[in-house]
Design a protein around this motif. Structure first.
Motif, PDB file in Angstrom:
ATOM      1  N   UNK A 108     -19.847 101.853 -37.675  1.00 44.05           N
ATOM      2  CA  UNK A 108     -20.787 101.610 -38.768  1.00 44.05           C
ATOM      3  C   UNK A 108     -22.070 100.957 -38.253  1.00 44.05           C
ATOM      4  N   UNK A 109     -21.938  99.982 -37.350  1.00 39.79           N
ATOM      5  CA  UNK A 109     -23.112  99.307 -36.805  1.00 39.79           C
ATOM      6  C   UNK A 109     -23.951 100.260 -35.950  1.00 39.79           C
ATOM      7  N   UNK A 110     -23.302 101.161 -35.216  1.00 37.68           N
ATOM      8  CA  UNK A 110     -24.044 102.152 -34.437  1.00 37.68           C
ATOM      9  C   UNK A 110     -24.851 103.054 -35.372  1.00 37.68           C
ATOM     10  N   UNK A 111     -24.240 103.432 -36.501  1.00 36.17           N
ATOM     11  CA  UNK A 111     -24.951 104.257 -37.490  1.00 36.17           C
ATOM     12  C   UNK A 111     -26.122 103.479 -38.090  1.00 36.17           C
ATOM     13  N   UNK A 112     -25.898 102.197 -38.398  1.00 38.40           N
ATOM     14  CA  UNK A 112     -26.985 101.364 -38.946  1.00 38.40           C
ATOM     15  C   UNK A 112     -28.151 101.280 -37.958  1.00 38.40           C
ATOM     16  N   UNK A 113     -27.837 101.120 -36.669  1.00 39.30           N
ATOM     17  CA  UNK A 113     -28.892 101.066 -35.659  1.00 39.30           C
ATOM     18  C   UNK A 113     -29.670 102.377 -35.620  1.00 39.30           C
ATOM     19  N   UNK A 172     -33.783  98.195 -28.614  1.00 37.84           N
ATOM     20  CA  UNK A 172     -32.743  97.552 -29.430  1.00 37.84           C
ATOM     21  C   UNK A 172     -31.859  98.608 -30.092  1.00 37.84           C
ATOM     22  N   UNK A 173     -32.477  99.644 -30.637  1.00 44.10           N
ATOM     23  CA  UNK A 173     -31.707 100.712 -31.291  1.00 44.10           C
ATOM     24  C   UNK A 173     -30.778 101.392 -30.293  1.00 44.10           C
ATOM     25  N   UNK A 174     -31.314 101.767 -29.121  1.00 47.16           N
ATOM     26  CA  UNK A 174     -30.510 102.463 -28.121  1.00 47.16           C
ATOM     27  C   UNK A 174     -29.366 101.579 -27.621  1.00 47.16           C
ATOM     28  N   UNK A 175     -29.675 100.329 -27.299  1.00 46.30           N
ATOM     29  CA  UNK A 175     -28.639  99.423 -26.797  1.00 46.30           C
ATOM     30  C   UNK A 175     -27.602  99.108 -27.867  1.00 46.30           C
ATOM     31  N   UNK A 176     -28.026  99.010 -29.124  1.00 47.72           N
ATOM     32  CA  UNK A 176     -27.074  98.751 -30.209  1.00 47.72           C
ATOM     33  C   UNK A 176     -26.106  99.913 -30.378  1.00 47.72           C
ATOM     34  N   UNK A 177     -26.640 101.123 -30.349  1.00 41.06           N
ATOM     35  CA  UNK A 177     -25.769 102.299 -30.470  1.00 41.06           C
ATOM     36  C   UNK A 177     -24.783 102.338 -29.311  1.00 41.06           C
ATOM     37  N   UNK A 216     -18.750 109.767 -22.692  1.00 39.86           N
ATOM     38  CA  UNK A 216     -18.517 110.160 -24.083  1.00 39.86           C
ATOM     39  C   UNK A 216     -19.532 109.500 -25.011  1.00 39.86           C
ATOM     40  N   UNK A 217     -19.837 108.220 -24.736  1.00 40.05           N
ATOM     41  CA  UNK A 217     -20.782 107.475 -25.573  1.00 40.05           C
ATOM     42  C   UNK A 217     -22.195 108.022 -25.436  1.00 40.05           C
ATOM     43  N   UNK A 218     -22.632 108.221 -24.199  1.00 39.18           N
ATOM     44  CA  UNK A 218     -24.015 108.654 -23.972  1.00 39.18           C
ATOM     45  C   UNK A 218     -24.220 110.139 -24.230  1.00 39.18           C
ATOM     46  N   UNK A 219     -23.123 110.890 -24.399  1.00 38.38           N
ATOM     47  CA  UNK A 219     -23.230 112.317 -24.681  1.00 38.38           C
ATOM     48  C   UNK A 219     -22.881 112.638 -26.120  1.00 38.38           C
ATOM     49  N   UNK A 220     -21.656 113.144 -26.369  1.00 39.86           N
ATOM     50  CA  UNK A 220     -21.270 113.555 -27.728  1.00 39.86           C
ATOM     51  C   UNK A 220     -21.328 112.423 -28.750  1.00 39.86           C
ATOM     52  N   UNK A 221     -20.917 111.222 -28.356  1.00 40.66           N
ATOM     53  CA  UNK A 221     -20.930 110.105 -29.302  1.00 40.66           C
ATOM     54  C   UNK A 221     -22.331 109.778 -29.780  1.00 40.66           C
ATOM     55  N   UNK A 222     -23.270 109.729 -28.839  1.00 45.95           N
ATOM     56  CA  UNK A 222     -24.659 109.423 -29.182  1.00 45.95           C
ATOM     57  C   UNK A 222     -25.241 110.495 -30.100  1.00 45.95           C
TER      58      UNK A 222
END
Length: 233
Positions: free
Chosen positions: A112-117, A142-147, A216-222
């Motif tokens: 949820x916080x990643x979506x908010x960012x 800040x947005x990139x690091x938060x996600x 996974x985070x920096x690819x599909x997740x992001x």
């Protein structure tokens, strides 16, 4: 001002919010399901100081920040943990499945916080002609690091090893005998996690769990978070 100080502060803010709200989510979920232990011990709080762990919240993130800033001049990834919020499983209305929901609340909060960012990018884009370039750069960082921090923290905690959230979820979902066998690993869980992170990659690159999670985070997740926030594909 030191050139990297603003980025350091932005990275600390993103990491502290991810860790603090992750732990607070456990406490609020437990309270909703009948356990007020965290509330009684003063740990049901959004105050980051209440959740600080000396090693996981201060020392390790500090080392990671210093190493990245001194070597590559920027912060690409962060890792850490907070002091676990106390939960008394016996006080939950449905102890076994209640603990599943309590454990899942932390990673769910991180998503949820990643979506908010990611949603913050919309108003930031509208301000692109008003804010100075340095402020825009910090906003984007800040947005990139938060996600990244939230997705990595959430996914890491879903690893099926007690005492991580994923391990506790599996204990609640597996058949009784298998659940008890997995639960007994909790005493050595932190050691197992550290071995998995630092030793297995040296044995074989294919066993690099953190590398896989970061990919996974920096690819599909992001991409998924950006899509859910309305930024297209």
């Amino acid at each position: 001002m030191i050139d990297w100080l603003p980025e350091l502060l932005v990275a600390i803010l993103a990491t502290v919010l991810a860790i603090t709200l992750h732990e607070a989510a456990h406490g609020y979920a437990a309270l909703a399901l009948g356990d007020d232990t965290a509330q009684q011990q003063g740990r049901l709080s959004l105050n980051p100081i209440r959740h600080v762990d000396k090693v996981g919240t201060l020392i390790l993130p500090g080392i990671l920040l210093a190493v990245q800033l001194l070597t590559i001049g920027r912060v690409e990834a962060m890792f850490g943990w907070a002091k676990p919020v106390p939960v008394d499983v016996r006080r939950l209305r449905n102890p076994r499945y209640g603990m599943v929901l309590v454990a899942a609340a932390g990673p769910a909060m991180n998503v949820f916080l990643a979506w908010c960012a990611a949603m913050l990018a919309h108003p930031l884009q509208e301000l692109s002609g008003v804010l100075p370039p340095d402020a825009m750069d910090l906003g984007v960082r800040f947005i990139l690091l938060s996600i990244m921090a939230n997705l990595l923290l959430g996914l890491f905690n879903l690893l099926p090893i007690p005492p991580l959230d994923g391990g506790r979820i599996m204990v609640g979902l597996l058949p009784w005998r298998a659940a008890m066998a997995l639960a007994r690993l909790e005493r050595a869980g932190l050691v197992i996690v550290m071995l998995a992170i630092f030793v297995l990659p040296r044995i074989s690159p294919s066993l690099d769990i953190m590398g896989g999670l970061i990919g996974l985070v920096t690819g599909p997740g992001f991409r998924a978070i950006l899509w859910l926030a309305g930024h297209g594909t």
